[in-house]
Design a protein around this motif. Structure first.
Motif, short mmCIF file in Angstrom:
data_model
loop_
_atom_site.label_atom_id
_atom_site.label_comp_id
_atom_site.label_asym_id
_atom_site.label_seq_id
_atom_site.Cartn_x
_atom_site.Cartn_y
_atom_site.Cartn_z
N PRO A 462 38.04 36.16 49.43
CA PRO A 462 38.66 36.46 48.13
C PRO A 462 39.58 37.67 48.29
CG PRO A 462 36.37 37.19 48.16
CD PRO A 462 36.64 36.59 49.50
N LEU A 463 40.86 37.50 47.92
CA LEU A 463 41.81 38.60 48.18
C LEU A 463 41.85 39.56 47.01
CD1 LEU A 463 44.57 36.44 49.77
CD2 LEU A 463 42.94 37.93 50.90
N THR A 464 41.75 39.02 45.80
CA THR A 464 41.79 39.91 44.63
C THR A 464 40.61 39.51 43.76
OG1 THR A 464 43.08 38.34 43.39
CG2 THR A 464 44.30 39.99 44.65
N SER A 498 36.16 49.26 44.56
CA SER A 498 36.27 50.05 43.33
C SER A 498 36.49 51.51 43.75
CB SER A 498 34.99 49.91 42.52
OG SER A 498 33.92 50.48 43.25
N PRO A 499 36.84 52.41 42.80
CA PRO A 499 37.07 53.82 43.17
C PRO A 499 35.90 54.43 43.93
CG PRO A 499 37.72 53.44 40.91
CD PRO A 499 37.13 52.15 41.39
N GLN A 505 32.20 43.05 41.87
CA GLN A 505 31.75 41.66 41.76
C GLN A 505 32.96 40.82 41.41
OE1 GLN A 505 28.28 41.38 39.45
NE2 GLN A 505 28.12 39.18 39.57
N PHE A 506 33.21 39.78 42.20
CA PHE A 506 34.37 38.93 41.92
C PHE A 506 34.09 38.08 40.70
CE2 PHE A 506 34.66 39.81 46.46
CZ PHE A 506 35.93 40.36 46.49
N LYS A 507 35.19 37.72 40.02
CA LYS A 507 35.05 36.97 38.77
C LYS A 507 34.29 35.67 39.01
CE LYS A 507 37.95 35.49 34.96
NZ LYS A 507 39.23 34.91 34.68
#
Length: 1599
Positions: A462-464, A498-499, A505-507
């Motif tokens: 998963p890229l985004t 994440s920061p 967690q991917f959608k």
């Protein structure tokens, strides 16, 4: 060579031709007869070109047959079209189809587009995408290489440029030039070298483009792959100048005179076609003659006219039987064509593969094989990986693979979770997330899972967070219960963070633990730990994901025994031996790549050389070089990889493919792979490639390898080819095509059944019955080596993996279950298997089957100019109106012009129509690189379809063709004769139904002020009896009192006005005075001043200071039409009327005297005027109706008093009451409430000018709350302002103490159907502030009677009914339940006022109508207006509006016709008098209703549907032009969303209203004109559209 101009035809010939066309359209002569007569007529006037048969005007060409070897010599290769779909035969067929189309060219009106939309090239459009390609389900492959032909940089290498792409470069150049310059008037002089063709091109505005399109179509039609002799082109000495038609000829006239083999057809002007001459251009408009010879100088109407011509004889099958769609509207059912081909063969026989020969040393399981090779020959190479430069990066040996897999297995089982609670147990499922360039890590992890008896689920990286399709993958992982994801170090670092550095967690994904499989991160297993190696059993080995047509992702489970058997079958088919070298270009995570390069290779200790996709992009030849360097015996590729190699092969001198014994073509089952194979063989045969080496295979996720062509011995027969008729295929039968080579599909076989398997072909739908031998069906296989289930989906599994085929007697053919492969095809002679398409790509349109891949191929073959960006085309179907409709979406190259795109679109339509005989519903072009991609760079089809349906695709060009595709509309309705007087029964019944009539209560009791006949007398009486009683309070935007008037103040100021009129203007009795005031007190004073002076006042809305140009002419017109002798106004407006801006808008010298009333004379008039006759005029009411007509009605003193009395009774108005009024005081009920009612009834009116709400939206409601008002009146615009402006502030208003609980009536003053959605949202929104929902209601008035209904204080609540919208179109009223399909909510328009009688009459026959019919509302009342005030002497025309009588029944009463359609319903409620209450429902204005297809449509219904379709449509208006429906939508969003709306608008109107939209116009917010009452002025809009004044963002003409 001199250009020859077309010979003009003499008038008599033209007349004869027109007659002929008419005869043909009437069906008096046959098409053949028509063509014969026609060519005879024209024959004399057209010079014959050589090579033409004079009788038919057709060329005689000798048929050419493709000679396979000569065809590919002297080729100039060129990139940028997807080779999977490149078929020279096909390209040629498409060109021929287009050539055929020349005879009946299609007129495609080009859309108008705002400039800002045309220039749409962001930098991003030019940067090549760095994606990967090659996944199984991809759309056309996405070629990303920048390799060029002859050193120039070509855009990608997506495919060869059509049939001509590799001919001698001279002819190629020539055609490209022709293509590029072949716009409007192409004058091509062909000298001895064709490439020096000079062209004069003329570009014009978008108006001209419509004309050019048709011309250009003809310029590329004879390009075919068979002009080999290079000098062929030098003989074309018959190019002729083609004139530019201002409107393309209409598609309905068929011509047969082709002037030369690649030249535009000149057709004679037949009936209804535009005259063909170069027309002068006026600005951007185009002067042309419409069909009936009327010159029109307008770009828009020219196009529409052209569209009308195109549609004159629509392409429709004859009407057949109908089925009832639950009501009178009958949707046509597609009946099978009696002439369609039927399968005639015998029932097919089950096909068995050879025995799976068990070799003694075959391992008992794959893990056992790995253990054997890892321990016996640990140094043997297993896998070599490459970096992006083609250098070997790393060699994984069998020893390393074994030890690392063991390590992974140990860590999976023992190092996750705790000892007591391990996270992963044998049988659990884990995700494998590895990038395409790291096969070694993937292999290690995969075998680690097998050793640990854990089930791997390989997926894409998963890229985004919101990848196309990654959400669906997440659902799969969730349903498989995946909690751990294995990945490589590099991949783990590359995941989005994440920061805080955590992987989000991917959608749609479950929560997973990321586990890195690199050795350095893992613990060493203890000495005594060994994985448990069993023989292959029934446990699940792995799960392969599969994306379905709708985008959902399924997991196919494969058992260990199936995996092993499959490897054995492949080993036997491919004759794999130990230590062979195999080059793999495919995705190793699934499908053929996984089976050959990860599983079977390990079973046989082979050496795999893996070529990553990134390397293929940089160097398309890399795989061939590796085959050559390593003397590889086998290579696994897709047709795309073969094509890329073709594009780049010139740079290479020393490559040899002689070592290859087998080239596995993974997508060999794609019908279009054959051309790649042929082309590849022709180029590389010289490099040692043997023809028998090419082995296409067919596979599917469910059935694994379905069939594979074996490498045969040299010199045996060449493999089979099937040349099939597309027409036959679309009916599911196999017909070898002999007659025309146009629409054929050439297929190659994919070999025979796999060893140990059986195969049959069954009907795709319904019972799995065996097909006949000449029938296409779904291939089914029975073998151990298939998937066993869709994980967790028992029902779907049963339908796919447990199929028991039956014979035609219905008996099952065996006891073993078969698996459906999802492939459509047939078994040919000698047991060879042919695949014609995939079940997923199947589209059933009008009962015929079409394959998406075939349509993609046709679209790509149209394009020698290489218009489509890297061959990226998606084809899918959407369901509209009970049938599938084909949608084609393509990415266009960044440098293509509007012109190119339209030309391309129109040609694609024709090609698809010619070859597949199917219409395309919508063709959309999007900017390059914008379609959603699959992980390997193909087009993500379901996501594209989703975007299309949501209106989020943002195309840059759209062409909809609903007129040609939608053939199942209901029959146009024939009007039924209405019932005549004879059928009327005694009493109030019409044909068995109660006559629709009702009345308000009587105007009975007389009170003290009711004895006065004149309002002026009432005012004088009030000034004497209650001088200090406040009648009016005017508020400003802050809610404070701006001014107020008591009875005596009003009386005094009115006297002064009367004095001024007498003194300064010397007016006579009955003179007309225009009052031009802002809403306020001055207006009221001036009105009574006029009454006191005996003048007739006319209230006029003042011009808007910011918009004088458009508002002042209306003021001037009312002043002139009403014959006002003077104008009274304020000082400010006085200056405005004489300003510089005003003189630019109107002639200021012709104003009557203008009196400014700001400083009134001190002295009183000598005597107040006493009117004597109550039937004389009191005032005149001028208003612009919704249809844009200015109409003034005359109100007599009697009517005015009766009106005030009626309202007083209905609303119970007394001096002690306060009423808040937020309305415009210029006409209708608004004026009466503002100026008259307080004087008559004595109540206090709190006046709120609506304009103040723009400054302070809460003003009206806070006043209502502050003054504790019980009754308030507003307009729709006020209600909308509150709903939109205060939507989010209800809490704040509540905290400020705003309380609406005392309101008992809040009436919207309107002259239209109640806007139920608005009133309901208003009620809901302010319910929290105490507003009772039953308080909100509407009134109804019209020109003949300014108020017919008004919700009073007593009486039942307003009722709402639901009627069937389809019945309404037939003028019937049929009540349905709420929420039923096609239901339309209608709210009662208030209660009928006292003294008003209503009847529903038929507007045509004037007979009374029954309750269940929709008819015109007629009204009889004391306060009807007494007539229109007209200047032009058309009183006779209008008189029947005011005094009509019924044609039968009660013929004595005189009625006024309201011009509105509605119906009456007797409700169950009772009114104050105890009678059952009659409710009046207004449906819409008669003159706004549109007659389409014989049915009556109300614009508002279509508009409501349209506004619902997309969030950025804020407003919509519809009207008709000729017989076309025009939809205008206001867009709230960026202009690039404009084109998204076109398909959505077309779909919804078809679905809900059974109408085809002719033109969709997208405009800016505020373009649709709205009058003061908030009603749309559709006729003004229509005039503006036809005069081309809307400045639309986009205008789409649907074909």
């Amino acid at each position: 060579m001199a250009d020859r101009d077309p010979v003009p035809l003499p008038a008599e010939v033209r007349a004869r031709l027109a007659e002929l066309e008419l005869e043909l359209s009437e069906g008096d002569i046959t098409q053949k007869g028509y063509e014969k007569k026609r060519s005879k007529l024209i024959g004399a006037f057209f010079p014959q070109a050589p090579g033409m048969d004079p009788s038919t005007g057709q060329e005689r060409r000798t048929p050419v047959t493709p000679s396979s070897s000569s065809r590919y010599h002297r080729r100039r290769s060129s990139g940028s079209r997807d080779e999977r779909y490149r078929s020279d035969v096909h390209t040629e067929a498409v060109q021929a189809a287009l050539a055929k189309h020349k005879e009946r060219k299609m007129a495609v009106p080009m859309p108008s587009k705002r400039r800002s939309l045309v220039v749409q090239t962001s930098m991003d459009a030019y940067t090549p995408p760095d994606t990967s390609s090659g996944s199984e389900g991809e759309g056309p492959g996405d070629a990303d290489g920048e390799e060029g032909g002859d050193g120039e940089e070509e855009d990608g290498g997506g495919g060869g440029g059509g049939g001509t792409s590799r001919e001698g470069s001279i002819s190629m150049e020539h055609w490209i030039n022709r293509a590029i310059h072949g716009t409007s008037s192409t004058t091509t002089t062909t000298s001895s070298t064709a490439s020096s063709s000079s062209s004069s091109t003329r570009s014009g505005g978008s108006g001209a483009a419509g004309g050019r399109l048709a011309d250009v179509l003809a310029q590329h039609v004879h390009i075919s792959a068979h002009h080999h002799n290079r000098h062929h082109h030098h003989h074309h000495h018959h190019h002729r100048k083609t004139e530019n038609h201002s409107a393309p000829p209409d598609v309905t006239g068929y011509t047969n005179n082709t002037a030369a083999d690649d030249i535009q057809v000149e057709r004679a002007p037949g009936a209804g076609t535009a005259a063909q001459r170069q027309t002068p251009k006026y600005g951007n408009a185009e002067l042309m003659e419409t069909g009936d010879g009327v010159p029109v100088s307008s770009r828009v109407s020219a196009k529409i006219q052209q569209l009308v011509n195109t549609l004159k004889r629509p392409k429709r099958p004859p009407l057949r039987e109908f089925f009832v769609d639950d009501f009178e509207e009958l949707l046509e059912v597609q009946q099978p064509d009696p002439n369609q081909p039927k399968a005639e063969g015998a029932q097919m026989v089950l096909l068995r593969g050879e025995q799976l020969g068990v070799v003694t040393n075959w391992p008992p399981s794959l893990e056992a094989a790995l253990q054997r090779w890892g321990t016996i020959s640990p140094k043997a190479p297993c896998l070599t990986t490459m970096d992006n430069n083609g250098k070997p990066l790393y060699v994984l040996t069998y020893g390393k693979l074994w030890s690392r897999s063991v390590k992974v297995a140990y860590n999976l089982l023992h190092k996750l979770g705790t000892k007591q609670e391990p996270l992963v147990r044998p049988g659990d499922r884990v995700a494998l997330v590895f990038p395409n360039n790291d096969p070694a890590a993937f292999m290690t992890a995969f075998y680690g899972c097998l050793l640990a008896e854990v089930v791997p689920v390989p997926i894409e990286v998963p890229l985004t967070r919101k990848d196309a399709g990654s959400q669906q993958i997440g659902f799969l992982l969730g349903s498989c219960g995946v909690t751990v994801a294995l990945t490589s170090d590099a991949c783990h670092k590359g995941l989005p963070k994440s920061p805080t550095g955590e992987i989000p967690q991917f959608k749609g994904w479950p929560k997973v633990l990321w586990f890195v499989t690199e050795s350095k991160h893992l613990s060493k297993p203890p000495r005594d730990w060994f994985p448990h190696i069993k023989d292959a059993n029934q446990d699940t080995a792995y799960i392969e994901y599969k994306t379905c047509k709708d985008g959902s992702v399924l997991g196919v489970t494969v058992m260990r025994i199936a995996m092993l058997t499959h490897c054995q079958a492949l080993t036997q088919s491919c004759s794999y031996t130990e230590a062979e070298t195999i080059v793999n270009v495919l995705d190793f995570k699934k499908d053929v790549g996984l089976w050959h390069a990860v599983l079977t290779s390990v079973m046989n200790m082979m050496h795999v050389i893996s070529i990553p996709y990134a390397l293929m992009k940089v160097n398309p030849l890399s795989w061939i070089q590796k085959v050559c360097q390593n003397k590889a015996k086998v290579a696994c590729v897709k047709s795309r990889d073969m094509h890329w190699a073709l594009v780049a092969h010139r740079e290479q001198r020393d490559i040899s493919l002689s070592s290859l014994r087998m080239l596995v073509v993974a997508d060999g089952s794609n019908p279009w792979s054959i051309s790649s194979c042929d082309a590849f063989l022709n180029v590389f045969q010289t490099k040692g490639l043997k023809p028998e080496v090419i082995c296409p295979c067919a596979s599917s996720p469910e059935a694994l390898t379905v069939a594979l062509r074996r490498p045969v011995e040299e010199g045996s027969d060449p493999p089979g080819r099937g040349v099939l008729s597309m027409q036959g295929l679309s009916h599911g039968v196999i017909r070898v095509d002999s007659e025309e080579k146009l629409s054929v599909l050439t297929l190659q076989d994919v070999g025979s059944v796999m060893p140990g398997g059986m195969m049959c072909v069954v009907k795709p739908e319904g019972v799995p019955q065996l097909c006949k031998t000449d029938e296409i069906g779904e291939l089914c296989v029975c073998t151990v080596a298939t998937g066993t289930s869709y994980y967790g989906l028992a029902g779907m599994t049963k339908n796919t993996f447990e199929v028991f085929p039956v014979s035609n007697t219905g008996a099952p053919i065996g006891e073993f279950p078969f698996t459906r492969t999802g492939l459509l095809g047939f078994i040919g002679p000698a047991g060879l298997i042919f695949v014609a398409g995939k079940m997923d790509g199947l589209m059933v349109v009008g009962g015929r089957q079409h394959n998406a891949d075939d349509i993609v191929a046709t679209a790509l073959a149209v394009e020698p100019m290489k218009f489509v960006y890297r061959g990226r085309i998606a084809v899918f179907s959407i369901t509209v109106l009970h049938d599938e409709r084909i949608v084609v979406v393509a990415e266009q190259r960044p440098d293509s012009t509007e012109e190119d795109s339209f030309q391309w679109m129109s040609r694609v339509l024709q090609a698809i129509d010619g070859i597949h005989q199917v219409g395309v519903y919508c063709l959309a072009l999007v900017p390059s690189n914008t379609l959603p991609k699959t992980p390997l760079g193909g087009i993500h089809l379901s996501e594209t379809k989703q975007l299309f349906l949501e209106g989020a695709l943002h195309p840059c060009n759209v062409l909809m063709c609903p007129h040609t595709c939608v053939t199942n509309l209901p029959k146009p309705r024939q009007k039924q004769p209405e019932i005549g007087p004879a059928s009327v029964m005694v009493g109030n019944l019409v044909s068995g139904k109660r006559i629709a009539q009702a009345s308000g209560r009587d105007l009975a009791q007389i009170e003290d002020n009711d004895q006065f006949l004149f309002l002026s007398e009432v005012l004088q009486w009030r000034a004497q009896t209650t001088p200090d009683h406040v009648l009016y309070t005017l508020l400003n935007s802050r809610g404070t009192i701006a001014s107020s008037l008591t009875c005596v103040q009003l009386h005094k100021r009115a006297e002064k006005i009367a004095g001024m009129l007498a003194e300064r203007a010397h007016l006579q009795d009955g003179d007309h005075v225009a009052l031009v005031y802002p809403p306020g007190i001055d207006l009221i004073v001036a009105f009574y001043g006029c009454l006191y002076a005996g003048c007739v006042p006319i209230t006029v809305r003042p011009p808007h200071p910011q918009n004088i140009a458009t508002t002042l002419p209306t003021v001037k017109m009312i002043v002139e039409v009403s014959r006002s002798v003077c104008v009274m106004t304020t000082q400010l407006i006085c200056k405005l009327l004489r300003s510089k801006e005003a003189s630019a808008a109107v002639d200021v010298r012709t104003w009557p005297p203008v009196l400014d009333t700001d400083d009134l004379p001190k002295k009183k008039p000598p005597l107040l005027y006493k009117p004597s006759n109550p039937d004389t005029l009191a005032y005149m009411d001028f208003s612009v109706s919704t249809t844009g007509m200015l109409a003034g009605v005359k109100m007599s003193h009697t009517a005015t008093s009766a009106f005030c009395r009626s309202i007083k009774l209905q609303c119970e108005l007394y001096p002690s009451r306060e009423v808040a009024i937020c309305l415009d005081p210029y006409c209708g009920l608004g004026f009466v409430l503002w100026c008259l009612c307080s004087v008559y009834s004595g109540h206090q009116s709190i006046l709120i000018p609506p304009a103040e709400l723009e400054v302070n939206p809460a003003l009206w409601l806070s006043v209502v709350s502050q003054y504790k008002v019980r009754d308030t009146f507003c307009s729709y615009s006020v209600m909308e302002l509150c709903t939109k402006g205060l939507g989010l502030q209800t809490e704040l208003l509540k905290s400020r103490g705003l309380d609406l609980s005392r309101v008992r009536t809040c009436v919207v003053v309107a002259e239209e159907r109640p806007r139920i959605a608005l009133t309901q949202s208003f009620s809901k929104l302010f319910k929290d502030l105490g507003l009772h929902p039953r308080a909100v209601s509407t009134s109804f008035g019209c020109r003949v009677n300014l108020a017919i209904c008004l919700q009073g204080t007593s009486g039942p609540d307003p009722t709402t009914v639901f009627v069937d919208m389809r019945a309404l179109r037939h003028d019937r009223v049929r009540l349905v339940e709420r929420g039923s399909p096609h239901s339309l909510p209608l709210m009662e328009s208030g209660k009928i006022l006292p003294g008003v009688r209503i009847i529903i009459a038929n507007p045509e026959t004037k007979g009374p109508m029954g309750e269940s019919h929709l008819g015109e509302i007629w009204v009889h009342s004391g306060h009807n207006a007494s007539g229109y005030f007209t200047v032009y002497g058309d009183e006779a025309l209008q008189s029947d509006h005011f005094n009509s009588r019924l044609s039968f029944g009660d013929t004595q009463t005189v009625w006024a016709r309201t011009g509105y359609l509605g119906f009456l319903r007797r409700t169950e409620l009772t009114d104050a008098s105890g009678e059952r209450h009659d409710a009046l429902y207004v449906v819409g204005a008669l003159e706004e209703a549109m007659e389409l297809r014989g049915m009556r449509y109300h614009p508002i219904d279509i508009e409501t549907s349209v506004i619902r379709t997309h969030k950025s449509i804020t407003e919509c208006a519809v009207f008709t032009w000729t017989n076309l429906l025009v939809v205008v939508v206001e867009l709230d969003g960026s202009e690039h969303e404009a084109l998204d709306l076109v398909p959505l608008v077309t779909n919804v109107v078809l679905e809900e209203h059974y109408l085809i939209v002719g033109v969709v116009v997208v405009v800016d917010i505020g373009v649709i004109p709205i009058n003061s009452r908030g009603e749309k002025q559709r006729m003004h809009l229509r005039d503006g559209f036809l005069a081309d004044q809307l400045d639309p963002i986009y205008v789409a003409y649907n074909m």
